[in-house]
Motif scaffolding. Structure first.
Motif, mmCIF file in Angstrom:
data_model
loop_
_atom_site.group_PDB
_atom_site.id
_atom_site.type_symbol
_atom_site.label_atom_id
_atom_site.label_comp_id
_atom_site.label_asym_id
_atom_site.label_seq_id
_atom_site.Cartn_x
_atom_site.Cartn_y
_atom_site.Cartn_z
ATOM 1 N N LYS B 241 7.090 9.100 5.615
ATOM 2 C CA LYS B 241 7.345 8.333 4.389
ATOM 3 C C LYS B 241 8.556 8.864 3.637
ATOM 4 C CE LYS B 241 2.617 6.855 4.170
ATOM 5 N NZ LYS B 241 1.290 6.943 3.560
ATOM 6 N N VAL B 252 6.829 3.367 1.246
ATOM 7 C CA VAL B 252 5.652 2.878 1.958
ATOM 8 C C VAL B 252 4.478 2.904 0.979
ATOM 9 C CG1 VAL B 252 4.138 3.245 3.941
ATOM 10 C CG2 VAL B 252 6.553 3.853 4.089
ATOM 11 N N PRO B 258 4.262 2.783 8.064
ATOM 12 C CA PRO B 258 5.683 2.465 7.870
ATOM 13 C C PRO B 258 6.050 1.035 8.264
ATOM 14 C CG PRO B 258 5.464 4.608 8.875
ATOM 15 C CD PRO B 258 4.097 4.020 8.824
#
Lengths: 316, 442
Positions: B241, B252, B258
């Motif tokens: 992230k 995210v 993702p």
């Protein structure tokens, strides 16, 4: 002067009106509560330990009053005395439940179970258990950081500094099961207290194969099945290389203790073995066949007597 | 100004001692033990038994579900036994133990060093070969790579991000792969792009590796759609992230993957393994690991066969220093201490760090002084001091509400705490409990 009189009268008038309103509101929204709940709660020990599985004594009292049959309910703190009192209050027959007590099923002392590494993380068994297998070669046994002792609300446990294992003070243990829940490795079990507190149990939870278990700990159960074969009452089962004694079937004949090659089976609070088992006041439950067998075995058992005495004192 | 992720982060001493040491090939040991669970997900099912002859690259344990991975023999020889042996965390896990005899490879594996640039495999073939080769995320999380490449229906990938950050101090294996296998990594990236049907890939590299940035920028000119993105050195930039935030400025959402923001992240080592699997038919049987430490004679990078005992690589790097207090598998921030050196190196072994005794000693825990440092360094925007208390008091509802599941376990909070509180230890415990509760609810 008149101001004072008017004030008093006005306040009294407001008071009376409010009281009348409150009276009718209370009548309208009255919640009926079974008065027996209070009585039962009064009878419970007020330990609020949750050992019964309910949120505190009040919750348990509510459940008891609601239930049609209370024979499956048990207050581990109060035991049979409290339950029969509750039964009398509610008009139920109560059969006395067998008292239970917490038992530590690990004897991996520093001597029996040498350390292979050193843990320096946060002092909590759950954290250690989530990270790795522990400081010794045994991945099942006691981690020795005392989370069970912290969980005990009755001062019934302490950590023995010499052995590194928790010790249960039998007289104080109320069998609430808080330590059982606290232990991440599930080594503590609630077992039947037994007549005169005499108990036999396998003090090991290692499921590894015999050779691996023995290498990690001198007193591990190696799953050799000798006890299973020896037991005349089918009380012992060996599963996943680990023996377990069913305390409901065990008649405390102590034959398994004698045959165990690693001394993993412990006996507690028995008189020294020189005294013939037949003279044992508990022997009345033992079938005649077994008694005979025991007498035959007695000479063999004698050299073991000292060992088992030591174990008893270790564990007490 | 260089890009980095939006919140939190720390910059520990880099200590990249082995950055100059070229990748060496570790001699094949006499015996390897290959665990059947070297990945996140279901353990593989062993398909060999005692006495079987195996060759290098032969399948020895089959993937037992979608989230699982194949395991291949890394050596040739005879299966000595399939038994439970101790893994790095001291638990006994089923492993295939093989006595090594010679080094005989399966015939279809191309062992030449020649670069194969032409990608002939189709999208489906690539995903199948990656799955067959048992490739997992080589950054250390060991998530099966083919699962990440299978974009769920209804979602589309827009960009592939290659994680070449190597934000952990000490570790240099990804750095060396970029320098020595640059072309292979870029072809691997193109293969991954084809599998995901994206036309853009970003390789994120921290600017403490200027030689790797320069080298890959030069090579990337020959490949379509690959962009090299230099990043400010900041831990934990290698978190999925964080890397997405740093490279494409997208966040995210909590609890999401993702792919929700159109990104797929793969490690640079994974890209190299994908190249070998798709272009050379070579399953994941070896990888590069860094062995390092301040007192170690020879901090270096080694290509080892999966299943090689840890002690072999320590020997190769000059033996264990006298003052070793802890051996950490992985980097110093997220790595886990090993409980024994008899354990095998696995697919997830990105490094081995031998820390001297004085550096490993934990300082005494003191009371929280409410300085808020842990909150300001948390890259996920959590409140570690509060989560620790909730975990200690077993308030799992509160933990869930305060998003404990978002914790990436980077350890920045524990690193920065002036009172030496074991923040991450307790948060990880709470996270495990909350995870159990959430799974039970489903």
């Amino acid at each position: 002067m008149s101001i004072i009189a008017i004030t008093i009268l006005a306040l009294c008038a407001i008071g009376v009106t409010a009281a009348i309103i409150l009276y009718f509101v209370a009548q309208k929204f009255k919640v009926y509560e079974d008065p027996r709940i209070d009585e039962v709660e009064e009878a419970l020990p007020a330990a609020n330990c949750g050992g019964c599985g309910y949120p505190g004594c009040r919750g348990f009292a509510e459940a008891l009053v609601k239930a049609d049959d209370i024979s499956n309910f048990n207050c581990p703190v109060g035991g049979a005395a409290v339950m029969s009192h509750v039964g009398a209050l509610l008009g139920h027959e109560i059969k006395a439940a067998d008292p239970t007590v917490a038992v530590v099923r690990c004897n991996g002392t520093c001597e029996n179970r040498p350390k292979t590494n050193q843990y320096d993380g946060a002092a909590s068994c759950s954290i250690a258990a989530s990270l790795y297998s522990g400081e010794t070669g045994c991945q099942y046994g006691c981690l020795g950081l005392g989370e069970c002792v912290e969980a005990c609300n009755f001062d019934a446990m302490y950590m023995d500094e010499e052995t590194g294992l928790p010790v249960i003070i039998e007289d104080k243990c109320v069998s609430c099961g808080a330590c059982v829940k606290a232990c991440p490795n599930n080594i503590i079990e609630l077992r039947k207290k037994g007549p005169k507190s005499r108990r036999i149990f396998v003090s090991c939870v290692n499921k590894d194969k015999g050779a691996v278990a023995k290498k990690a700990c001198n007193v591990a159960c190696i799953g050799c099945r000798k006890c299973e074969k020896e037991c005349p009452f089918d009380a012992i089962t060996v599963e996943n290389n680990l023996a377990y004694i069913d305390y409901n079937k065990c008649k405390l004949c102590r034959k398994c203790v004698v045959v165990c090659p690693t001394n993993a089976i412990h006996e507690l609070n028995f008189p020294p073995r020189k005294e013939k088992p037949a003279a044992n006041p508990d022997a009345k439950t033992v079938k005649p066949v077994a008694t005979k067998a025991e007498v035959q075995d007695a000479p063999k058992a004698e050299p073991k007597a000292n060992d088992s005495k030591d174990e008893t004192s270790d564990n007490k | 100004m260089l890009k980095t992720f939006s919140i939190g982060g720390i910059h520990p001493a880099e200590n990249k001692l082995s950055a100059e040491s070229a990748i060496q090939v570790l001699p094949i040991p006499q015996m390897v033990s290959i665990p059947i669970s070297q990945h996140i997900g279901a353990p593989a099912t062993p398909i060999v038994k005692k006495g079987d002859e195996v060759k290098v690259g032969q399948l020895i344990a089959k993937s037992s579900g979608f989230v699982s991975a194949n395991i291949h023999s890394s050596v040739s020889g005879t299966v000595f036994k399939v038994d439970e042996i101790m893994d790095a965390s001291g638990f006994r896990r089923t492993s295939v133990i093989i006595n090594v005899e010679g080094d005989e490879w399966l015939e279809h594996i191309d062992r030449s060093e020649e670069l194969v640039k032409e990608i002939s495999a189709s999208k489906e073939e690539i995903i199948k070969r990656v799955g067959d080769a048992g490739i997992v995320g080589l950054g250390g999380a060991t998530f099966p790579a083919h699962v990440k490449l299978s974009v769920p229906p209804g979602k589309t990938a827009e960009v592939l991000i290659i994680n070449a950050v190597e934000c952990e101090p000490y570790l240099t294996s990804d750095h060396r792969i970029m320098l020595e296998k640059g072309d292979e990594v870029l072809v691997g990236t193109q293969i991954l792009m084809k599998a995901l049907e994206v036309n853009k890939a970003i390789i994120g590299i921290e600017n403490n590796k200027p030689d790797a940035i320069a080298h890959l920028t030069k090579l990337a000119a020959n490949y379509n759609g690959i962009e090299i993105c230099p990043l400010k050195t900041q831990y934990p930039q290698g978190g999925e992230k964080q890397l997405i935030s740093a490279t494409i400025k997208r966040e995210v959402p909590s609890g999401a993957l993702p792919i929700e923001v159109g990104a797929v992240v793969q490690n640079v080592g994974t890209a190299y393994a994908v190249y070998e699997a798709v272009q050379k038919n070579k399953p994941l049987i070896e990888r590069v690991a860094t062995i390092t430490g301040k007192s170690l004679k020879n901090p270096s990078n080694w290509m080892f066969r999966i299943g090689t005992p840890v002690k072999d690589i320590i020997e190769a790097a000059g033996g264990m220093p006298e003052d070793t207090g802890k051996i950490v598998g992985g980097g110093p921030m997220m790595g886990k201490a090993l409980s024994s050196i008899d354990v095998p190196l696995t697919k997830g072994s990105s490094g081995l760090l031998l820390l001297p005794r004085e550096e490993t000693a934990r300082k005494a825990t003191k009371a929280c002084i409410r300085c808020g440092k842990c909150v300001s360094v948390c890259p996920m925007g959590l409140e570690p001091y509060l989560l620790m208390v909730c975990a200690d008091k077993k308030d799992y509802e509160r933990l869930e509400k305060d998003a404990v599941m978002d914790c990436i376990e980077c350890g920045s909070c524990s690193y920065t705490c002036p009172a030496n509180r074991p923040l991450l230890d307790y948060i990880r415990l709470g996270k495990g409990k909350v995870g159990q509760i959430m799974r039970a609810r489903k």
